[in-house]
Design a protein around this motif. Structure first.
Motif, PDB file in Angstrom:
ATOM      1  N   ILE A 144       0.836  -1.203   0.000  1.00 16.50           N
ATOM      2  CA  ILE A 144       0.000   0.000   0.000  1.00 16.50           C
ATOM      3  C   ILE A 144       0.876   1.261   0.000  1.00 16.50           C
ATOM      4  CG2 ILE A 144      -1.580   1.346   1.461  1.00 16.50           C
ATOM      5  CD1 ILE A 144      -2.791  -1.459   2.291  1.00 16.50           C
ATOM      6  N   LEU A 145       1.918   1.253   0.832  1.00 17.31           N
ATOM      7  CA  LEU A 145       2.851   2.389   0.873  1.00 17.31           C
ATOM      8  C   LEU A 145       3.518   2.587  -0.485  1.00 17.31           C
ATOM      9  CD1 LEU A 145       4.598   1.989   4.347  1.00 17.31           C
ATOM     10  CD2 LEU A 145       3.139   3.878   3.599  1.00 17.31           C
ATOM     11  N   ALA A 146       3.844   1.478  -1.151  1.00 16.15           N
ATOM     12  CA  ALA A 146       4.472   1.568  -2.471  1.00 16.15           C
ATOM     13  C   ALA A 146       3.524   2.227  -3.460  1.00 16.15           C
ATOM     14  CB  ALA A 146       4.881   0.176  -2.955  1.00 16.15           C
ATOM     15  N   SER A 147       2.234   1.873  -3.402  1.00 18.37           N
ATOM     16  CA  SER A 147       1.264   2.499  -4.305  1.00 18.37           C
ATOM     17  C   SER A 147       1.139   3.994  -4.005  1.00 18.37           C
ATOM     18  CB  SER A 147      -0.106   1.824  -4.175  1.00 18.37           C
ATOM     19  OG  SER A 147      -0.056   0.533  -4.742  1.00 18.37           O
ATOM     20  N   PHE A 148       1.170   4.327  -2.719  1.00 19.70           N
ATOM     21  CA  PHE A 148       1.126   5.737  -2.326  1.00 19.70           C
ATOM     22  C   PHE A 148       2.301   6.486  -2.966  1.00 19.70           C
ATOM     23  CE2 PHE A 148       2.179   9.223   0.605  1.00 19.70           C
ATOM     24  CZ  PHE A 148       0.949   9.859   0.696  1.00 19.70           C
ATOM     25  N   LEU A 149       3.501   5.904  -2.861  1.00 16.33           N
ATOM     26  CA  LEU A 149       4.695   6.523  -3.452  1.00 16.33           C
ATOM     27  C   LEU A 149       4.598   6.589  -4.970  1.00 16.33           C
ATOM     28  CD1 LEU A 149       7.731   5.082  -1.439  1.00 16.33           C
ATOM     29  CD2 LEU A 149       6.890   7.442  -1.498  1.00 16.33           C
ATOM     30  N   LYS A 150       4.045   5.532  -5.570  1.00 13.88           N
ATOM     31  CA  LYS A 150       3.907   5.519  -7.033  1.00 13.88           C
ATOM     32  C   LYS A 150       3.001   6.659  -7.496  1.00 13.88           C
ATOM     33  CE  LYS A 150       3.926   0.538  -7.691  1.00 13.88           C
ATOM     34  NZ  LYS A 150       3.280  -0.517  -8.487  1.00 13.88           N
ATOM     35  N   ARG A 151       1.879   6.857  -6.787  1.00 11.61           N
ATOM     36  CA  ARG A 151       0.951   7.926  -7.187  1.00 11.61           C
ATOM     37  C   ARG A 151       1.598   9.302  -6.985  1.00 11.61           C
ATOM     38  NH1 ARG A 151      -1.407   3.381  -7.684  1.00 11.61           N
ATOM     39  NH2 ARG A 151       0.317   3.319  -9.146  1.00 11.61           N
ATOM     40  N   ARG A 152       2.357   9.458  -5.901  1.00 11.64           N
ATOM     41  CA  ARG A 152       3.007  10.754  -5.632  1.00 11.64           C
ATOM     42  C   ARG A 152       4.093  11.071  -6.663  1.00 11.64           C
ATOM     43  NH1 ARG A 152      -0.568   9.761  -3.123  1.00 11.64           N
ATOM     44  NH2 ARG A 152      -1.477  11.123  -4.639  1.00 11.64           N
ATOM     45  N   THR A 153       4.668  10.002  -7.267  1.00 13.58           N
ATOM     46  CA  THR A 153       5.716  10.224  -8.258  1.00 13.58           C
ATOM     47  C   THR A 153       5.153  10.148  -9.678  1.00 13.58           C
ATOM     48  OG1 THR A 153       6.312   7.876  -8.117  1.00 13.58           O
ATOM     49  CG2 THR A 153       7.608   9.393  -6.793  1.00 13.58           C
ATOM     50  N   GLY A 154       3.830  10.296  -9.797  1.00 12.54           N
ATOM     51  CA  GLY A 154       3.224  10.415 -11.118  1.00 12.54           C
ATOM     52  C   GLY A 154       3.026   9.123 -11.884  1.00 12.54           C
ATOM     53  N   ARG A 155       3.179   7.953 -11.194  1.00 19.13           N
ATOM     54  CA  ARG A 155       2.978   6.682 -11.902  1.00 19.13           C
ATOM     55  C   ARG A 155       1.527   6.243 -11.781  1.00 19.13           C
ATOM     56  NH1 ARG A 155       8.147   6.731 -10.055  1.00 19.13           N
ATOM     57  NH2 ARG A 155       9.750   5.665 -11.285  1.00 19.13           N
ATOM     58  N   ASP A 156       0.944   5.884 -12.929  1.00 24.96           N
ATOM     59  CA  ASP A 156      -0.441   5.420 -12.919  1.00 24.96           C
ATOM     60  C   ASP A 156      -0.527   4.010 -12.365  1.00 24.96           C
ATOM     61  OD1 ASP A 156      -1.671   7.698 -13.928  1.00 24.96           O
ATOM     62  OD2 ASP A 156      -1.087   7.162 -15.981  1.00 24.96           O
ATOM     63  N   ARG A 157      -1.765   3.599 -12.043  1.00 23.99           N
ATOM     64  CA  ARG A 157      -1.988   2.240 -11.546  1.00 23.99           C
ATOM     65  C   ARG A 157      -1.385   1.228 -12.516  1.00 23.99           C
ATOM     66  NH1 ARG A 157      -7.696  -1.035 -11.202  1.00 23.99           N
ATOM     67  NH2 ARG A 157      -6.773  -3.004 -10.549  1.00 23.99           N
TER      68      ARG A 157
END
Ligand code: CTP
Ligand code: MG
Length: 181
Positions: free
Chosen positions: A103-116
């Motif tokens: 979940i934390l990784a997804s949070f970081l992915k969204r903050r760095t502009g990476r889509d799902r």
């Protein structure tokens, strides 16, 4: 302890943290954890992190730890090694930590502009292990220190990315996952 014994012990100890991601892929879907909300321009977590997947993942990991406790003596005798057992707190902390890391990784992915579904190498493969060990270290510090010996940690660091890439590629081939990572 022999190299084989170290490898088997390491994988045994990590299994309750390995299985949650796969259970989440199998049983996930439905309401997202973030309720569809954004943080700034982007989703907080995205549709890939759901209540069902998270609960299924933690449940599967905890049940597996219980099963491993039952099999421990026989498997240890068969392999000629002493395998770790999981006290209840560890049986919950390992899978809960694994899901938290994801979940934390997804949070970081969204903050760095990476889509799902976007790949984030290294983070994708090790987030859940690092978080599972960290949560276990907080909840059951003595057990974690005794169970994850330096030798076993080396095995975990090497084997985890390989296992993760393999199972995700398998899930992709079977049509269970949208991307092979
Ligand atoms: N999944 C879920 N709940 C979770 C984790 C995973 O429901 N807590 C399910 C979702 O269906 C998700 C799939 O497992 O699409 C694959 O997981 P993962 O690769 O972690 O998610 P992605 O869809 O790739 O999203 P993200 O980019 O946020 O990782
Ligand atoms: Mg993904």
């Amino acid at each position: 302890m022999s190299l084989l014994g170290t490898v088997i012990g390491a994988l045994w100890a990590m299994l309750p943290a390995y299985i949650p991601n796969n259970a989440a892929v199998l049983f996930g879907g439905g309401r997202p954890l973030d309720g569809g909300r954004n943080l700034g321009e982007r989703r907080i977590l995205g549709d890939g992190k759901t209540w069902r997947g998270t609960i299924a993942g933690i449940t599967a990991g905890t049940l597996l730890a219980g099963l491993l406790n039952v099999l421990r003596e026989r498997a240890g005798a068969a392999f000629g090694v002493t395998l770790p057992s999981f006290p209840t707190a560890a049986a919950v902390a390992l899978p809960a930590g694994a899901m938290l890391g994801d979940i934390l990784a997804s949070f970081l992915k969204r903050r760095t502009g990476r889509d799902r579904g976007a790949a984030f190498p290294v983070l994708d493969q090790l987030d859940f292990v690092a978080a599972a060990l960290a949560l276990a270290a907080v909840v059951v510090p003595n057990w974690t220190r005794e169970t994850f010996t330096p030798g076993r940690l080396v095995v975990v660091a090497i084997a985890t990315p390989a296992l993760h890439l393999l199972t995700n590629a398998g899930a992709y081939v079977l049509g269970l996952k949208d991307e092979p990572w």
